[in-house]
Design a protein around this motif. Sequence first.
Motif, short mmCIF file in Angstrom:
data_model
loop_
_atom_site.label_atom_id
_atom_site.label_comp_id
_atom_site.label_asym_id
_atom_site.label_seq_id
_atom_site.Cartn_x
_atom_site.Cartn_y
_atom_site.Cartn_z
N TYR A 263 41.61 0.09 25.06
CA TYR A 263 41.66 1.02 25.27
C TYR A 263 41.52 1.68 23.70
O TYR A 263 41.99 1.22 22.63
CB TYR A 263 43.29 1.55 25.64
N ASP A 264 41.02 2.94 23.40
CA ASP A 264 41.24 3.88 22.21
C ASP A 264 43.08 3.76 21.57
O ASP A 264 43.55 4.52 22.03
CB ASP A 264 40.90 5.38 22.27
N GLY A 265 42.90 2.95 20.31
CA GLY A 265 44.43 3.03 19.75
C GLY A 265 45.16 2.18 19.90
O GLY A 265 45.85 1.41 18.69
N ALA A 266 44.67 0.91 20.87
CA ALA A 266 45.55 -0.07 20.98
C ALA A 266 45.83 -0.74 20.72
O ALA A 266 46.28 -2.33 20.14
CB ALA A 266 45.30 -0.17 22.69
N SER A 267 45.06 -0.97 19.32
CA SER A 267 44.20 -2.98 19.17
C SER A 267 45.50 -2.86 17.67
O SER A 267 45.05 -2.98 16.53
CB SER A 267 42.96 -2.78 18.46
N ALA A 268 45.46 -1.46 17.14
CA ALA A 268 46.39 -0.62 15.94
C ALA A 268 47.56 -2.06 16.33
O ALA A 268 48.38 -1.90 16.96
CB ALA A 268 46.78 0.46 16.14
N LYS A 269 48.16 -2.46 14.86
CA LYS A 269 48.99 -3.27 14.71
C LYS A 269 50.63 -2.51 14.72
O LYS A 269 50.58 -1.23 14.59
CB LYS A 269 48.89 -3.86 13.28
N ALA A 270 51.37 -3.02 15.93
CA ALA A 270 52.70 -2.72 16.04
C ALA A 270 53.43 -3.26 15.09
O ALA A 270 54.02 -4.40 15.56
CB ALA A 270 52.98 -2.31 17.14
N PHE A 271 53.88 -2.87 13.81
CA PHE A 271 54.76 -3.54 13.01
C PHE A 271 56.31 -3.42 13.05
O PHE A 271 56.46 -2.03 12.69
CB PHE A 271 54.45 -3.63 11.88
N ALA A 272 56.88 -4.16 12.87
CA ALA A 272 58.59 -3.70 12.67
C ALA A 272 58.47 -2.69 11.41
O ALA A 272 59.44 -1.81 11.03
CB ALA A 272 60.09 -4.90 12.46
#
Length: 281
Positions: free
Chosen positions: A187-196
Amino acid sequence: MASSREKEAMARVLAHELGYVNHPKDPGGPTNKGITQRIYDAYRRSKGLGAQSVQVISMKEVTEIYHRQYWDAVRGDDLPAGVDYVLFDGAVNSGPKQSIIWLQRALGSLYKGRVDGTMGFTTIAAVNAVNDHDALIDRICDQRLAFMRRLKTWPTFGRGWSARVAEVRSIGQAWATGAAPQVANFYDGASAKAFAEDAEAAPMTAPADAAAGAGTGGLGLSGYLYDLQNQLSPFSYTSEWIGKVIVVLAIASAVVAIGGLAYGLYARHKARRLAEDMGPV
């Protein structure tokens, strides 16, 4: 040797990560198959190898990094079916510590240790005490989404992250219940890292406290002027002038005090909700 479920889990994580990306708003920076340049550099150094672009990372290197850096970090081989995959996908996307924090919080009262992102004996024991792994996966994914919604990058990547977590939830619960899991999709954008580190800032309460204090002080001053007006009542003109000042000052002070108190309550509530969603950072 990696377990068969690790291989299946990895195949699905790789489907979510796909190939090379370098989105300007992605805090992970240059990333290939879920491996950031920083992680790849550290891996190469540990092997005594020179640095090179993550764009040319080999599948052998990807497999080894996934196994050591993520699967082993969440102790995938010690987790129930489905829970292992959910923790693994979260670890690749947000780091092992953050993924373990979601698990520890999702365990609720069964977990007796500190919510510290460490997969120790206490955490494993709590997982083993869970009777409904399907429901546990629900809670982990809920924790993950609540966390992501608090990131400054949510407006850019939220749609992709939501789709990814929904699919992770579905696949994990299929494994947990003995059903055949679906294939994973990109999914487009789903691989972006989600960091605290990219969490939205908690609102400051100091300005609200200052406003409330100033308003209260103004009300005190208006009371002093009221006493002064009574003393000067024989001088009708002066008394009338002070009376007008008292009214204006009292109204302005009340507005400032009430506004400061109201914003202070809002700021504290929002900060508390932020802390609840983010957990220890």
